[in-house]
Write an enzyme that holds these catalytic residues in place. Structure first.
Site, short mmCIF file in Angstrom:
data_model
loop_
_atom_site.label_atom_id
_atom_site.label_comp_id
_atom_site.label_asym_id
_atom_site.label_seq_id
_atom_site.Cartn_x
_atom_site.Cartn_y
_atom_site.Cartn_z
N ASP A 170 -30.41 46.76 48.65
CA ASP A 170 -30.32 47.82 47.69
C ASP A 170 -29.13 48.93 47.94
O ASP A 170 -29.59 49.24 48.53
CB ASP A 170 -31.54 48.69 46.44
N HIS A 200 -20.64 50.71 44.80
CA HIS A 200 -21.69 51.19 44.90
C HIS A 200 -22.94 51.01 45.71
O HIS A 200 -24.35 50.24 45.50
CB HIS A 200 -22.21 51.05 43.30
C1 GDG Z 1 -26.25 49.56 41.81
C2 GDG Z 1 -26.95 49.51 42.69
C3 GDG Z 1 -26.70 51.97 42.96
C4 GDG Z 1 -32.65 49.90 33.86
N1 GDG Z 1 -33.22 49.42 32.65
C5 GDG Z 1 -33.24 50.44 31.66
C6 GDG Z 1 -32.31 50.72 32.39
N2 GDG Z 1 -32.17 50.81 33.58
C7 GDG Z 1 -31.09 51.68 34.40
C8 GDG Z 1 -32.45 52.47 34.85
C9 GDG Z 1 -31.12 53.31 36.07
C10 GDG Z 1 -30.47 51.84 35.93
O1 GDG Z 1 -30.20 50.49 34.72
C11 GDG Z 1 -30.40 50.85 37.04
O2 GDG Z 1 -29.69 51.84 38.30
P1 GDG Z 1 -30.20 50.92 40.06
O3 GDG Z 1 -29.80 52.26 41.03
O4 GDG Z 1 -31.65 50.63 40.48
O5 GDG Z 1 -29.77 49.88 39.62
P2 GDG Z 1 -28.32 49.33 39.98
O6 GDG Z 1 -27.84 48.16 37.93
O7 GDG Z 1 -27.99 47.26 40.61
O8 GDG Z 1 -27.11 49.43 40.47
C12 GDG Z 1 -28.22 50.47 43.40
C13 GDG Z 1 -26.18 51.47 41.31
O9 GDG Z 1 -25.00 50.98 41.61
C14 GDG Z 1 -25.65 53.79 41.43
O10 GDG Z 1 -24.46 53.80 42.46
O11 GDG Z 1 -27.98 53.01 42.51
O12 GDG Z 1 -27.67 50.58 44.08
O13 GDG Z 1 -26.87 47.91 42.44
O14 GDG Z 1 -30.12 54.77 35.54
O15 GDG Z 1 -32.54 53.59 34.14
N3 GDG Z 1 -32.03 52.10 31.48
C15 GDG Z 1 -32.69 51.19 29.62
N4 GDG Z 1 -32.79 50.74 29.07
C16 GDG Z 1 -32.96 49.78 30.16
O16 GDG Z 1 -34.45 48.68 30.02
N5 GDG Z 1 -31.81 52.51 28.63
#
Ligand code: GDG
Length: 480
Positions: A385, A177
């Site tokens: 990212d 990921h």
């Molecule tokens: C890894 C990789 C890749 C955030 N704050 C809250 C919340 N979130 C949720 C968002 C989103 C998720 O968390 C974050 O996803 P990201 O993709 O931005 O980042 P990572 O956590 O670093 O994820 C990344 C991912 O895996 C998938 O393969 O895209 O690059 O680093 O869904 O909505 N959700 C809630 N409350 C919050 O305050 N409910």
């Protein structure tokens, strides 16, 4: 008389959640897809991966192997919604060494451009290897003959190799990921060869971006002298494919939430509480040093200082979700962000109207969707990212067809979301200009760009991602 047997649905009638292959599927990830409820039951946990894979397993009655999230939890296997769940116990010491240590203090920074110094400790490595072996043995014991095993992410890179030795009948896939780093960085890792050998136990290794796949193939070639052609590595008499599968979100779910009456009401409330500003700028991230939160706050501060943005009309909301709080680099990052928020508010806010609204909280997902809708300009500015799902969620939530996304070139999402205002976040001046461009963008251009973003994410949602990976894995396993 006997009832006639129910007719089999043809392919066109299949539920969209049905898996694209007819072999049993076993998933392995660091965490199980469920968490404990207050009354000692289990409920599906929030998160993109669970939303992507759980409905499919429910449909096909599959299996998931992972840690419950509690130390020393050796719970017996159990079933939720027809999905078989097999806990892997992780001790309190291992959480510190395997999870907080090797995974999040050695691999995470190294795989993200070495943004922080990695800790390389043999004790942490031993714990990583031990937990990976435990996962592999659990999988070897429970995976049905000839099934398809799909392993997830950087915490489990040794699992494919151990599993292959034990169960050559299985088809094994892995999806990373996060980015796979360039060879120059990867080879810093004292256990680089063991990690590559682990991944080469797969039939298919999936990456978010083409660079990740190319870096992996190059590392296999350099470290193990493995032959390679196009997207394949030949090792140990087998072909290992390296493929590109950019992950996505459940677009329909976010759109439905965004369209709900409650959300619309919430959007007006949010804007009113913010003092009805002309422009609401928004950041939503785990509080991680890869996400460039400080950088974005500094750019905002400079724009206020130079008078290019007016604090009476432009406010910023930053949601920073608590994460990995036991790791020192995360404590430092939080202190720095909170210092910056305090400094900016002290300088530019007026009584009752802070210019930066900062929430160090995990919000319910529907509140997050309301915030996305309330945000006129979304700032996604990571240094590096894998993908960044927030960028995709923002576009999915903007069913009104308005809103501007400022997106770092260093997020995987930049490959697809070319209608965003793309920016190099290392370039201060470029970031400031990108924010001003987004704030001042003409309505016509905003709508055109948002239409482009929404077309793009609708073409490739998370169900499509899972189906494409599994179909490719099935084919790779049948071929080798
Ligand atoms: C890894 C990789 C890749 C955030 N704050 C809250 C919340 N979130 C949720 C968002 C989103 C998720 O968390 C974050 O996803 P990201 O993709 O931005 O980042 P990572 O956590 O670093 O994820 C990344 C991912 O895996 C998938 O393969 O895209 O690059 O680093 O869904 O909505 N959700 C809630 N409350 C919050 O305050 N409910």
């Amino acid at each position: 008389m006997d009832e006639p047997p129910p007719s089999q649905p043809d392919a066109s009638e299949q539920s969209p959640d049905a898996p694209p292959i007819d072999r049993p599927i076993v998933i392995a990830a660091n965490r199980l897809p469920v968490m404990r409820t207050d009354d000692h039951g289990w409920t599906p946990s929030p998160g993109g991966l669970v939303r992507a894979l759980y409905p499919m397993l429910r449909e096909s009655g599959g299996t998931w192997v992972g840690w419950t999230g509690d130390p020393d939890d050796a719970a017996d296997p159990f079933t939720v919604d027809g999905v078989d769940l097999h806990p892997v116990a992780v001790t309190a010491d291992e959480i510190e060494l395997y999870y907080e240590g090797f995974s999040n203090d050695a691999l995470w920074p190294l795989y993200h451009d070495a943004l922080r110094e990695s800790t390389y400790s043999i004790e942490q490595w031993d714990a990583y290897r031990a937990v990976n072996e435990r996962f592999a043995i659990t999988l070897a014991n429970i995976a049905p003959e000839n099934s398809v095993v799909w392993i997830h992410d950087y915490q489990l890179q040794l699992v494919p190799g151990v599993l292959r030795e034990q169960r050559p009948d299985l088809t094994i896939g892995f999806f990373l990921h996060i980015p796979f780093p360039p060879v120059e960085l990867f080879t810093r890792l004292p256990w680089r060869t063991e990690i590559i050998r682990g991944l080469l136990g797969c039939d298919l290794v999936g990456f978010q971006r083409p660079t990740g796949a190319a870096n992996f193939v190059a590392a296999a070639h350099q470290l193990l002298d493995a032959e390679h052609a196009d997207d394949s590595v030949f090792y140990d008499g087998r072909e290992v494919q390296a493929g590109v599968f950019p992950i996505s979100i459940d677009v329909a779910e976010v759109e439905a939430m965004a369209a709900g009456r409650a959300t619309r009401r919430q959007v007006s409330q949010i804007r009113a509480r913010l003092g009805d500003p002309e422009v609401v700028m928004l950041g939503v991230d785990r509080l991680d040093y890869t996400k460039g939160i400080g950088l974005r706050l500094k750019a905002f501060a400079k724009l206020l200082e130079d008078g290019r943005l007016d604090p009476a009309h432009n406010v910023m909301v930053q949601v920073a979700t608590p994460t990995r709080e036991a790791v020192e680099a995360y404590q430092d990052e939080r202190a720095e962000i909170e210092r910056l928020v305090g400094e900016i508010n002290g300088r530019f806010s007026s009584i009752g109207l802070p210019v930066v609204h900062y929430l160090y909280q995990t919000l319910p997902y529907d509140d997050l969707v309301a915030l996305y809708r309330a945000g006129d300009v979304m700032l996604v500015t990571p240094f590096r990212d894998g993908m960044n799902l927030v960028a995709k969620e923002y576009a999915a939530a903007h069913i009104d067809g308005d809103g501007v996304l400022v997106l770092s070139e260093f997020a995987g999402a930049a490959d697809e979301l070319t209608d965003a205002v793309l920016v190099n976040p290392h370039d201060d001046r470029a970031l400031q200009d990108a924010i001003v461009e987004a704030v001042e963008m003409h309505r016509h251009e905003r709508r055109e760009r948002m239409a482009g973003l929404r077309d793009q994410i609708r073409k490739s949602d998370v169900q499509g991602w899972a189906h494409r990976f599994l179909a490719a894995l099935d084919a790779a396993g049948t071929r080798s």
